[in-house]
Design a protein around this motif. Sequence first.
Motif, short mmCIF file in Angstrom:
data_model
loop_
_atom_site.label_atom_id
_atom_site.label_comp_id
_atom_site.label_asym_id
_atom_site.label_seq_id
_atom_site.Cartn_x
_atom_site.Cartn_y
_atom_site.Cartn_z
N VAL A 55 -6.33 -27.66 9.21
CA VAL A 55 -5.00 -28.06 8.75
C VAL A 55 -4.29 -28.90 9.79
O VAL A 55 -3.46 -29.77 9.47
N SER A 56 -4.62 -28.66 11.03
CA SER A 56 -3.97 -29.44 12.11
C SER A 56 -4.28 -30.93 12.01
O SER A 56 -3.58 -31.77 12.57
N GLY A 57 -5.31 -31.27 11.24
CA GLY A 57 -5.67 -32.68 11.08
C GLY A 57 -4.90 -33.37 9.98
O GLY A 57 -5.08 -34.58 9.76
N PHE A 58 -4.06 -32.63 9.27
CA PHE A 58 -3.24 -33.22 8.20
C PHE A 58 -1.83 -33.50 8.70
O PHE A 58 -1.30 -32.80 9.56
N ASN A 59 -1.23 -34.49 8.08
CA ASN A 59 0.17 -34.81 8.39
C ASN A 59 1.13 -34.28 7.33
O ASN A 59 2.29 -33.99 7.62
N SER A 60 0.65 -34.19 6.08
CA SER A 60 1.55 -33.85 4.96
C SER A 60 1.09 -32.64 4.15
O SER A 60 1.67 -32.36 3.11
N ALA A 90 -1.50 -23.45 3.09
CA ALA A 90 -1.47 -22.88 1.74
C ALA A 90 -1.76 -23.94 0.68
O ALA A 90 -2.46 -23.68 -0.30
N GLN A 91 -1.26 -25.14 0.88
CA GLN A 91 -1.52 -26.22 -0.07
C GLN A 91 -2.99 -26.63 -0.05
O GLN A 91 -3.57 -26.90 -1.09
N TRP A 92 -3.58 -26.67 1.14
CA TRP A 92 -4.97 -27.09 1.27
C TRP A 92 -5.91 -26.09 0.58
O TRP A 92 -6.90 -26.49 -0.04
N VAL A 93 -5.59 -24.80 0.67
CA VAL A 93 -6.42 -23.79 0.01
C VAL A 93 -6.48 -24.05 -1.48
O VAL A 93 -7.54 -23.90 -2.12
N LYS A 94 -5.37 -24.45 -2.08
CA LYS A 94 -5.35 -24.73 -3.51
C LYS A 94 -6.01 -26.07 -3.84
O LYS A 94 -6.77 -26.18 -4.81
N TYR A 99 -0.92 -29.58 -7.98
CA TYR A 99 -1.13 -29.24 -6.57
C TYR A 99 -1.06 -30.45 -5.63
O TYR A 99 -1.07 -30.26 -4.41
N PHE A 100 -1.02 -31.66 -6.18
CA PHE A 100 -1.09 -32.86 -5.34
C PHE A 100 0.17 -33.72 -5.46
O PHE A 100 0.64 -33.99 -6.58
N LYS A 101 0.66 -34.14 -4.33
CA LYS A 101 1.74 -35.14 -4.30
C LYS A 101 1.13 -36.49 -3.90
O LYS A 101 0.07 -36.54 -3.27
N TYR A 102 1.86 -37.54 -4.25
CA TYR A 102 1.31 -38.88 -4.05
C TYR A 102 0.92 -39.11 -2.59
O TYR A 102 -0.20 -39.57 -2.31
N GLU A 103 1.84 -38.83 -1.64
CA GLU A 103 1.54 -39.10 -0.23
C GLU A 103 0.39 -38.23 0.29
O GLU A 103 -0.37 -38.64 1.17
N GLN A 104 0.24 -37.05 -0.28
CA GLN A 104 -0.86 -36.19 0.12
C GLN A 104 -2.20 -36.74 -0.36
O GLN A 104 -3.20 -36.70 0.38
#
Length: 291
Positions: free
Chosen positions: A270-275, A279-283, A246-251
């Motif tokens: 989610v608006s506070g994230f750049n990458s 849906a990704q944050w929920v996981k 579920y995680f990428k390096y830059e994330q």
Amino acid sequence: MWKDFFYYSRSEQRGIVVLVVVLVLVIGVRIALPFMFDSPVLSEEQKAFLIKGKAINDSISKCKTKSNSVAILNGVVPENNLEKEVADTPLVWINLNSVDSSFWNLNINDDFFRDSINVFLEKYKCLKSLPLRKVKQYSDGQLFRWIKKNSCLKKQELLVEKIDLNMADTVQLKRIRGIGSVLSKRIIKYRNLLGGYVSKEQLKEVYGISPELYGRVKDDFSVSDGNVRRFNLHKDKISEISRHPYFKYEQVVELVNLSRKNKLKTDHKVSGFNSISEAQWVKMKQYLIFD
């Protein structure tokens, strides 16, 4: 003929005359006899009694005929004809799971067996149908024993132990219809990559499990949360976290930076994230430890 009569002796002539007289008298008495005695005179009360008796006798005869007809229509036949009638009855199959109380009232004489069968079939399902002729031939006890012998517990009453996705091995997984050797290995491999399943919906992410298959098997699984591995952004290495599906390096870098600034919460917008998408944050957050 009359001339011959005079050739008989006098005594013979007298005998013939006496015989003829006797015959005439007998015939005359027989003809006059009905007119010599009066018919019995019945009172009105006696006549009414005789008429009423005849009516009752006729009524009884009609009732017997009607009773026999009704009995035959209801499937009840005289004992001496029972075997013949049963043999001639068409073969009608009865699904004992779908009959109503009127069927049992008609075919079960004993209240105990009737109640026992009704209670039994609330929890058990009869696996076979039974010919109506057999239902009528069996005694109450025989019918109950036949039902118990040919029944199984209804599905909703079966206490089926669900398989824990985080504890099961390939042998247990293969017990589920549709999950073979290949899929069972993939389920365990993906479990190891995740660090444990947090919900059975994650099975849909396993390669080879279609939506249709998931729909069939989902109720056979459960998920225990105790063995799931979660990451501490302050302590665990970025490279280690990045190996998670579920995680990428830059994330991970972005998450670590926000965590160090104490700006990362479970309800982080989610608006506070750049990458990271919603849906990704929920996981992701299901595998993170928040202070």
